[in-house]
Design a protein around this motif. Structure first.
Motif, PDB file in Angstrom:
ATOM      1  N   PHE A 167      45.757  43.922  33.845  1.00  0.00           N
ATOM      2  CA  PHE A 167      47.017  44.634  33.649  1.00  0.00           C
ATOM      3  C   PHE A 167      46.900  46.089  34.101  1.00  0.00           C
ATOM      4  N   ASP A 168      45.817  46.758  33.751  1.00  0.00           N
ATOM      5  CA  ASP A 168      45.646  48.160  34.129  1.00  0.00           C
ATOM      6  C   ASP A 168      45.682  48.342  35.638  1.00  0.00           C
ATOM      7  N   GLU A 169      45.077  47.407  36.378  1.00  0.00           N
ATOM      8  CA  GLU A 169      45.100  47.514  37.838  1.00  0.00           C
ATOM      9  C   GLU A 169      46.507  47.307  38.370  1.00  0.00           C
ATOM     10  N   ILE A 170      47.237  46.365  37.801  1.00  0.00           N
ATOM     11  CA  ILE A 170      48.634  46.135  38.211  1.00  0.00           C
ATOM     12  C   ILE A 170      49.482  47.362  37.904  1.00  0.00           C
ATOM     13  N   SER A 171      49.295  47.930  36.717  1.00  0.00           N
ATOM     14  CA  SER A 171      50.059  49.108  36.323  1.00  0.00           C
ATOM     15  C   SER A 171      49.804  50.274  37.264  1.00  0.00           C
ATOM     16  N   ILE A 180      51.836  41.850  44.943  1.00  0.00           N
ATOM     17  CA  ILE A 180      51.243  43.069  44.387  1.00  0.00           C
ATOM     18  C   ILE A 180      50.168  43.618  45.328  1.00  0.00           C
ATOM     19  N   LEU A 181      49.382  42.735  45.940  1.00  0.00           N
ATOM     20  CA  LEU A 181      48.367  43.192  46.897  1.00  0.00           C
ATOM     21  C   LEU A 181      49.028  43.831  48.114  1.00  0.00           C
ATOM     22  N   GLY A 182      50.185  43.312  48.498  1.00  0.00           N
ATOM     23  CA  GLY A 182      50.933  43.943  49.591  1.00  0.00           C
ATOM     24  C   GLY A 182      51.378  45.346  49.224  1.00  0.00           C
ATOM     25  N   GLU A 183      51.808  45.509  47.966  1.00  0.00           N
ATOM     26  CA  GLU A 183      52.185  46.835  47.494  1.00  0.00           C
ATOM     27  C   GLU A 183      50.978  47.765  47.458  1.00  0.00           C
ATOM     28  N   ALA A 184      49.825  47.245  47.064  1.00  0.00           N
ATOM     29  CA  ALA A 184      48.608  48.054  47.040  1.00  0.00           C
ATOM     30  C   ALA A 184      48.262  48.542  48.438  1.00  0.00           C
ATOM     31  N   ASN A 185      48.405  47.659  49.412  1.00  0.00           N
ATOM     32  CA  ASN A 185      48.119  48.033  50.794  1.00  0.00           C
ATOM     33  C   ASN A 185      49.098  49.098  51.289  1.00  0.00           C
ATOM     34  N   ARG A 231      50.741  51.248  49.539  1.00  0.00           N
ATOM     35  CA  ARG A 231      50.554  52.505  48.816  1.00  0.00           C
ATOM     36  C   ARG A 231      49.127  53.040  48.939  1.00  0.00           C
ATOM     37  N   ASN A 232      48.323  52.334  49.729  1.00  0.00           N
ATOM     38  CA  ASN A 232      46.934  52.750  49.982  1.00  0.00           C
ATOM     39  C   ASN A 232      46.148  52.894  48.684  1.00  0.00           C
ATOM     40  N   LYS A 233      46.269  51.859  47.831  1.00  0.00           N
ATOM     41  CA  LYS A 233      45.567  51.857  46.546  1.00  0.00           C
ATOM     42  C   LYS A 233      44.588  50.679  46.510  1.00  0.00           C
ATOM     43  N   PRO A 234      43.374  50.913  46.029  1.00  0.00           N
ATOM     44  CA  PRO A 234      42.407  49.812  45.942  1.00  0.00           C
ATOM     45  C   PRO A 234      42.799  48.822  44.855  1.00  0.00           C
ATOM     46  N   ALA A 235      42.472  47.536  45.079  1.00  0.00           N
ATOM     47  CA  ALA A 235      42.786  46.494  44.094  1.00  0.00           C
ATOM     48  C   ALA A 235      41.653  45.476  44.051  1.00  0.00           C
ATOM     49  N   PRO A 236      40.440  45.915  43.739  1.00  0.00           N
ATOM     50  CA  PRO A 236      39.286  45.009  43.826  1.00  0.00           C
ATOM     51  C   PRO A 236      39.370  43.814  42.882  1.00  0.00           C
ATOM     52  N   LEU A 237      39.866  44.025  41.679  1.00  0.00           N
ATOM     53  CA  LEU A 237      39.935  42.922  40.719  1.00  0.00           C
ATOM     54  C   LEU A 237      40.978  41.891  41.139  1.00  0.00           C
ATOM     55  N   LEU A 238      42.150  42.359  41.525  1.00  0.00           N
ATOM     56  CA  LEU A 238      43.203  41.431  41.948  1.00  0.00           C
ATOM     57  C   LEU A 238      42.824  40.704  43.231  1.00  0.00           C
ATOM     58  N   GLU A 239      42.162  41.389  44.139  1.00  0.00           N
ATOM     59  CA  GLU A 239      41.715  40.732  45.372  1.00  0.00           C
ATOM     60  C   GLU A 239      40.735  39.610  45.057  1.00  0.00           C
TER      61      GLU A 239
END
Length: 300
Positions: free
Chosen positions: A216-220, A268-273, A275-283
């Motif tokens: 959840f924290d990574e999504i937030s 959500i991973l598309g949004e991370a990309n 916004r240039n934000k890392p998402a190691p757990l979701l990936e």
């Protein structure tokens, strides 16, 4: 009002069973065989040890003409391109279409549909398709819907007319409606699928709950959520309310079907990309689910 339901999975069967009480309903199936079985047997719905039989007309999707007053699309998100392709070959486009898919990836598809009233929504009911014409209503909830583009009036008329035991709530902001459900699905569905547990175990097991909070924290962080504590509390409440349920993604994995991970985590991973934000757990979780699909040869 004539209503067409595209898709005869658990949600399509559930909707047909309830709204057939007040509307002239036709349900469109992927196969001729399922249409035949529904016409032959009706739709059987099990709820609290009571079985209800509804006589609902069924046709294969190839027979859809788009002539109903209101159309509800209940197929999974990865099946939408095929439905939209069928729409392109209709004599005339339907006037009003409500899309009930998990995730938010389908919004890009809807942006390409013009000149009709488009609505989106989320379903909070628990339902399980037992065979081609039987559905079990395992958990009562609500359906939240909103205008995506066009005129709202037909959606309001539809929602007002549905039976009171199957409430449909018209909301003002479609993005908030979809986002709230997306967050819940993005936390619960992938984790229950990887761990092979019921929803409630995510909060009952202290170590699973630590992982839930980390996801959840990574999504937030990626989505810049306002009031994250409220969103987390909603996730926890859903886990408790549906404690004995198996998530739709887990059921897909167990049945060797494709999941909606692209529509949920993929968005959500598309949004991370973007916004240039890392998402190691979701990936990592996304790759686990895709690996399960590949291992089991998922198909629909």
């Amino acid at each position: 009002m004539k209503v067409g339901i595209i898709g005869a999975g658990s949600i399509g069967l559930l909707f047909a069973s309830y709204i057939n009480k007040v509307f002239d309903v036709t349900i469109y199936t992927r196969t001729e065989d399922q249409a035949f079985q529904i016409n032959e047997n009706g739709i059987m719905m099990h709820k609290n040890a009571v079985t209800t039989l509804s006589a609902v007309r069924a046709l294969p999707i190839a027979s859809w003409k788009g002539t109903e007053d209101f159309t509800i699309v209940t197929v999974k998100q990865y099946q939408l391109p095929a439905v939209i392709d069928v729409m392109k070959h209709l004599p005339a486009l339907p006037n009003n279409i409500l899309f009930l898919q998990n995730g938010m990836g389908h919004l890009k598809l809807l942006e390409k549909i013009n000149d009709i009233n488009l609505f989106v929504g989320t379903v909070e009911h628990g339902a399980l398709k037992q065979n081609a014409f039987t559905v079990s209503h395992n958990g009562e909830g609500e359906t939240n819907v909103a205008l995506f583009r066009g005129d709202l009036s037909s959606l309001q008329r539809f929602a007002f007319a549905v039976p009171s035991d199957f409430p449909i709530n018209v909301q003002e902001d479609y993005y908030s409606v979809l986002l709230n459900k997306l967050i819940v699905n993005a936390v619960i569905n992938p984790l229950t699928s990887i761990l092979h547990v019921k929803n409630g175990e995510l909060v009952q097991n202290e170590y699973f709950f630590l992982t839930l909070k980390a996801v959840f924290d990574e999504i937030s962080y990626i989505l810049n959520l306002d009031h994250p504590k409220e969103h987390l509390q909603r996730v926890v409440e859903v886990c408790k309310k549906t404690a004995e349920n198996r998530s739709s993604m887990l059921k897909d994995i167990e049945a060797n079907r494709l999941t909606e991970v692209d529509a949920i985590l993929g968005f959500i991973l598309g949004e991370a990309n973007t916004r240039n934000k890392p998402a190691p757990l979701l990936e990592s979780i996304y790759n686990f689910i895709k690996g399960k699909e590949q291992e089991k040869g998922g198909k629909w």
